[in-house]
Write a protein that holds these residues in place. Structure first.
Motif, PDB file in Angstrom:
ATOM      1  N   PRO A 181      28.221   5.108 -10.312  1.00  8.67           N
ATOM      2  CA  PRO A 181      29.663   4.968 -10.080  1.00  8.67           C
ATOM      3  C   PRO A 181      30.500   4.053 -10.979  1.00  8.67           C
ATOM      4  N   TYR A 182      31.564   4.924 -11.359  1.00 11.69           N
ATOM      5  CA  TYR A 182      32.647   4.925 -12.339  1.00 11.69           C
ATOM      6  C   TYR A 182      32.860   2.933 -11.828  1.00 11.69           C
ATOM      7  N   SER A 183      32.570   2.741 -13.192  1.00  9.67           N
ATOM      8  CA  SER A 183      33.166   1.321 -14.102  1.00  9.67           C
ATOM      9  C   SER A 183      33.824   1.250 -15.187  1.00  9.67           C
ATOM     10  N   LYS A 184      35.020   0.174 -15.183  1.00  6.27           N
ATOM     11  CA  LYS A 184      36.037   0.530 -15.645  1.00  6.27           C
ATOM     12  C   LYS A 184      35.722   0.498 -17.149  1.00  6.27           C
ATOM     13  N   GLU A 185      34.915   0.113 -17.691  1.00  6.93           N
ATOM     14  CA  GLU A 185      34.158  -0.200 -18.997  1.00  6.93           C
ATOM     15  C   GLU A 185      34.409   0.684 -19.693  1.00  6.93           C
TER      16      GLU A 185
ATOM     17  N   GLN B 128      36.502   3.620 -18.661  1.00  9.81           N
ATOM     18  CA  GLN B 128      37.612   4.881 -18.570  1.00  9.81           C
ATOM     19  C   GLN B 128      38.007   5.538 -20.089  1.00  9.81           C
ATOM     20  N   GLU B 129      37.915   5.091 -21.440  1.00  9.16           N
ATOM     21  CA  GLU B 129      37.931   5.993 -22.739  1.00  9.16           C
ATOM     22  C   GLU B 129      37.217   6.638 -22.925  1.00  9.16           C
ATOM     23  N   GLN B 130      36.144   6.789 -22.198  1.00  6.85           N
ATOM     24  CA  GLN B 130      34.923   7.942 -22.681  1.00  6.85           C
ATOM     25  C   GLN B 130      35.165   8.307 -21.493  1.00  6.85           C
ATOM     26  N   VAL B 131      35.422   8.464 -20.159  1.00  4.85           N
ATOM     27  CA  VAL B 131      35.748   9.515 -19.374  1.00  4.85           C
ATOM     28  C   VAL B 131      37.046   9.791 -19.452  1.00  4.85           C
ATOM     29  N   VAL B 132      38.014   9.058 -19.959  1.00  4.15           N
ATOM     30  CA  VAL B 132      39.405   9.950 -20.248  1.00  4.15           C
ATOM     31  C   VAL B 132      39.095  11.395 -21.588  1.00  4.15           C
ATOM     32  N   GLU B 133      38.736  10.898 -22.791  1.00  7.19           N
ATOM     33  CA  GLU B 133      37.856  11.452 -23.843  1.00  7.19           C
ATOM     34  C   GLU B 133      37.414  12.908 -23.176  1.00  7.19           C
ATOM     35  N   LEU B 134      36.283  12.970 -22.452  1.00  3.30           N
ATOM     36  CA  LEU B 134      35.113  14.106 -22.613  1.00  3.30           C
ATOM     37  C   LEU B 134      36.395  15.032 -21.793  1.00  3.30           C
TER      38      LEU B 134
ATOM     39  N   SER C 163      43.559   5.306 -13.284  1.00  5.49           N
ATOM     40  CA  SER C 163      43.569   4.189 -11.892  1.00  5.49           C
ATOM     41  C   SER C 163      42.548   5.063 -11.515  1.00  5.49           C
ATOM     42  N   ILE C 164      42.134   5.492 -11.485  1.00  4.85           N
ATOM     43  CA  ILE C 164      39.973   5.963 -10.837  1.00  4.85           C
ATOM     44  C   ILE C 164      39.734   4.683  -9.756  1.00  4.85           C
ATOM     45  N   GLU C 165      39.868   3.381 -10.033  1.00  8.81           N
ATOM     46  CA  GLU C 165      39.216   2.259  -8.509  1.00  8.81           C
ATOM     47  C   GLU C 165      40.242   3.068  -7.204  1.00  8.81           C
ATOM     48  N   GLU C 166      41.816   2.607  -7.262  1.00  7.76           N
ATOM     49  CA  GLU C 166      42.322   3.224  -6.726  1.00  7.76           C
ATOM     50  C   GLU C 166      42.681   4.202  -5.916  1.00  7.76           C
ATOM     51  N   PHE C 167      42.514   5.851  -6.722  1.00  6.43           N
ATOM     52  CA  PHE C 167      42.950   6.862  -6.824  1.00  6.43           C
ATOM     53  C   PHE C 167      41.072   7.491  -5.697  1.00  6.43           C
TER      54      PHE C 167
ATOM     55  N   PHE D 219      33.260   7.779  -7.292  1.00  2.65           N
ATOM     56  CA  PHE D 219      33.285   8.579  -8.724  1.00  2.65           C
ATOM     57  C   PHE D 219      32.498   8.211  -9.411  1.00  2.65           C
ATOM     58  N   TRP D 220      31.666   9.270 -10.086  1.00  2.00           N
ATOM     59  CA  TRP D 220      30.632   9.036 -10.863  1.00  2.00           C
ATOM     60  C   TRP D 220      30.814   9.089 -12.204  1.00  2.00           C
TER      61      TRP D 220
END
Length: 165
Positions: free
Chosen positions: A9-13, A15-21, A44-48, A56-57
């Motif tokens: 599952p997604y974790s905030k650490e 986020q930058e890599q997710v946005v870039e990918l 705002s992946i956790e909230e959304f 979100f994985w």
């Protein structure tokens, strides 16, 4: 040390890599005219996404995010599959990251009593169309989508998976 693939599952650490990918695949690989500013959900992946039956994985290979998938809870025991992206250098064999991500999402949906998963995609993602069809998604018309399905401007082709059959 041999690197291995981890689906988690997604974790905030990350986020930058997710946005870039995601933005690199959308803009550079497929020339889809969408900016990260037009995708506030990425910040705002956790909230959304990680609410209700949604999640979100990430596919992580070594320390690098190489794939994403998420399920958005749209109510009525239905989900919208969103943000399915795999780095082009990691697609197909031998890791089969897209399949691993999709199977994890479907497993999650079934364990959480979801009846159907819907998705929208762009005409350019021809390989994705074949992938979804190979994984038992059936093409549907936009008029057959649930009223609460969030259609994006780039979505022109739609699919549904019945998780009860």
């Amino acid at each position: 040390m041999k690197q291995s693939l981890v689906i988690q599952p997604y974790s905030k650490e990350y986020q930058e890599q997710v946005v870039e990918l995601i933005s690199t695949i959308q803009q550079k690989e497929f020339q889809i005219p969408i900016t990260v500013d037009e995708q506030p959900d990425l910040f705002s992946i956790e909230e959304f996404y990680q609410t209700g039956n949604g999640n979100f994985w990430l596919a992580i290979y070594g320390e690098r995010v190489v794939g994403t998938i998420c399920l958005l809870d749209i109510g009525s025991s239905e989900l919208a599959l969103r943000k399915m992206f795999v780095d082009k250098d990691y697609r197909g064999a031998p890791l089969h990251i897209a399949s691993c991500l999709l199977h994890e999402a479907i497993r999650w949906a079934m364990e959480n009593g979801v009846h159907a998963i819907y998705l929208g995609t762009t005409p350019q993602f021809v390989a994705a169309h074949r992938f979804y069809e190979k994984n038992n998604f059936v093409r549907v018309e936009s008029r057959d989508l649930p009223n609460n399905f969030p259609v994006l401007a780039v979505d022109k082709r739609f699919y549904m998976l019945d998780t009860c059959s």
